[in-house]
Motif scaffolding. Sequence first.
Motif, mmCIF file in Angstrom:
data_model
loop_
_atom_site.group_PDB
_atom_site.id
_atom_site.type_symbol
_atom_site.label_atom_id
_atom_site.label_comp_id
_atom_site.label_asym_id
_atom_site.label_seq_id
_atom_site.Cartn_x
_atom_site.Cartn_y
_atom_site.Cartn_z
ATOM 1 N N HIS A 1 0.555 -4.214 -15.660
ATOM 2 C CA HIS A 1 0.663 -4.716 -14.283
ATOM 3 C C HIS A 1 0.063 -3.738 -13.275
ATOM 4 O O HIS A 1 0.204 -3.943 -12.062
ATOM 5 N N ARG A 2 -0.607 -2.717 -13.758
ATOM 6 C CA ARG A 2 -1.222 -1.734 -12.858
ATOM 7 C C ARG A 2 -2.507 -2.267 -12.259
ATOM 8 O O ARG A 2 -3.066 -3.254 -12.715
ATOM 9 N N ARG A 3 -2.966 -1.577 -11.212
ATOM 10 C CA ARG A 3 -4.221 -1.899 -10.513
ATOM 11 C C ARG A 3 -4.134 -3.248 -9.801
ATOM 12 O O ARG A 3 -5.116 -3.950 -9.648
ATOM 13 N N ARG A 4 -2.927 -3.591 -9.361
ATOM 14 C CA ARG A 4 -2.723 -4.836 -8.613
ATOM 15 C C ARG A 4 -2.065 -4.581 -7.269
ATOM 16 O O ARG A 4 -1.633 -5.521 -6.607
ATOM 17 N N GLY A 5 -1.940 -3.321 -6.899
ATOM 18 C CA GLY A 5 -1.382 -2.966 -5.599
ATOM 19 C C GLY A 5 0.133 -2.874 -5.540
ATOM 20 O O GLY A 5 0.692 -2.679 -4.458
ATOM 21 N N LEU A 6 0.811 -2.991 -6.677
ATOM 22 C CA LEU A 6 2.271 -2.963 -6.655
ATOM 23 C C LEU A 6 2.829 -1.620 -6.189
ATOM 24 O O LEU A 6 3.753 -1.581 -5.371
ATOM 25 N N ALA A 7 2.300 -0.529 -6.698
ATOM 26 C CA ALA A 7 2.811 0.791 -6.306
ATOM 27 C C ALA A 7 2.639 1.007 -4.806
ATOM 28 O O ALA A 7 3.553 1.479 -4.122
ATOM 29 N N ARG A 8 1.491 0.633 -4.274
ATOM 30 C CA ARG A 8 1.235 0.815 -2.843
ATOM 31 C C ARG A 8 2.195 -0.041 -2.004
ATOM 32 O O ARG A 8 2.718 0.416 -0.981
ATOM 33 N N LEU A 9 2.454 -1.264 -2.436
ATOM 34 C CA LEU A 9 3.403 -2.125 -1.716
ATOM 35 C C LEU A 9 4.814 -1.551 -1.776
ATOM 36 O O LEU A 9 5.530 -1.538 -0.767
ATOM 37 N N LEU A 10 5.214 -1.090 -2.951
ATOM 38 C CA LEU A 10 6.543 -0.502 -3.095
ATOM 39 C C LEU A 10 6.701 0.733 -2.210
ATOM 40 O O LEU A 10 7.722 0.896 -1.535
ATOM 41 N N VAL A 11 5.706 1.608 -2.218
ATOM 42 C CA VAL A 11 5.783 2.814 -1.385
ATOM 43 C C VAL A 11 5.837 2.431 0.095
ATOM 44 O O VAL A 11 6.602 3.022 0.866
ATOM 45 N N GLY A 12 5.062 1.439 0.498
ATOM 46 C CA GLY A 12 5.121 0.982 1.890
ATOM 47 C C GLY A 12 6.518 0.551 2.289
ATOM 48 O O GLY A 12 7.007 0.890 3.373
ATOM 49 N N ARG A 13 7.196 -0.152 1.410
ATOM 50 C CA ARG A 13 8.572 -0.579 1.694
ATOM 51 C C ARG A 13 9.523 0.614 1.748
ATOM 52 O O ARG A 13 10.440 0.639 2.556
ATOM 53 N N LEU A 14 9.299 1.599 0.873
ATOM 54 C CA LEU A 14 10.143 2.806 0.921
ATOM 55 C C LEU A 14 9.934 3.561 2.230
ATOM 56 O O LEU A 14 10.890 4.078 2.818
ATOM 57 N N LEU A 15 8.686 3.635 2.697
ATOM 58 C CA LEU A 15 8.416 4.312 3.965
ATOM 59 C C LEU A 15 9.084 3.584 5.121
ATOM 60 O O LEU A 15 9.630 4.217 6.038
ATOM 61 N N ASP A 16 9.080 2.260 5.095
ATOM 62 C CA ASP A 16 9.795 1.479 6.112
ATOM 63 C C ASP A 16 11.288 1.785 6.077
ATOM 64 O O ASP A 16 11.934 1.938 7.117
ATOM 65 N N PHE A 17 11.843 1.880 4.868
ATOM 66 C CA PHE A 17 13.260 2.190 4.698
ATOM 67 C C PHE A 17 13.577 3.565 5.289
ATOM 68 O O PHE A 17 14.563 3.734 6.015
#
Length: 197
Positions: A108-124
């Motif tokens: 499931h890599r190279r689909r932007g999941l890590a970047r989306l997850l980190v973005g949500r953590l930064l919002d948190f």
Amino acid sequence: MHDYRIRTATPEDLDGARSVMLDTVYRDFGTGYVPRWHGDIVDPERAYLRPARHTLLVAVDGRDERVVATAALDSRGPAHPPNPRPLAERYPSGATAQLRRVYVRPEHRRRGLARLLVGRLLDFAAADGGYRAVYLHTDPAVPGAEAFWRSLGEVVCDERTAPGGGNAVVHFEVPMSRTPRTTGENDNHVVCMASRS
């Protein structure tokens, strides 16, 4: 095409999250489970779900509802030892949001999941109001890890170049805003000395 949902983990997600985390430490890190480093993996509820200022996010594959990625945040700064003392002083517990367990299953890599997850953590972290900095460390031997974090933050300590050695770990600070970092001089570099204690 996959349909993914990112959400705050629930108790029902913990077995899937634990599986992603354990697979990663065995396959990608080659260390396997090490109690002093991975206690949060065994009990993610206590580590991330119960404390108000901590969180665990999961990405779920919409086809089968399987957890395929994780990302966590807690309020513990880097401990000395094993981390260099200047890092522990600069990123104290309580005022530091530490990113942890940003892991994606290989298929499931190279689909932007890590970047989306980190973005949500930064919002948190930003919404919390009590965090002054966002910190993480990574093992640069894991394929893609160093490049990914360099695209989001800046290196504050690269132990590979530390006088006297080090643990071959790279430490980063990531801004709470989602603006990607640009390459250039790093005014925030911490002098990292190898930990001797």
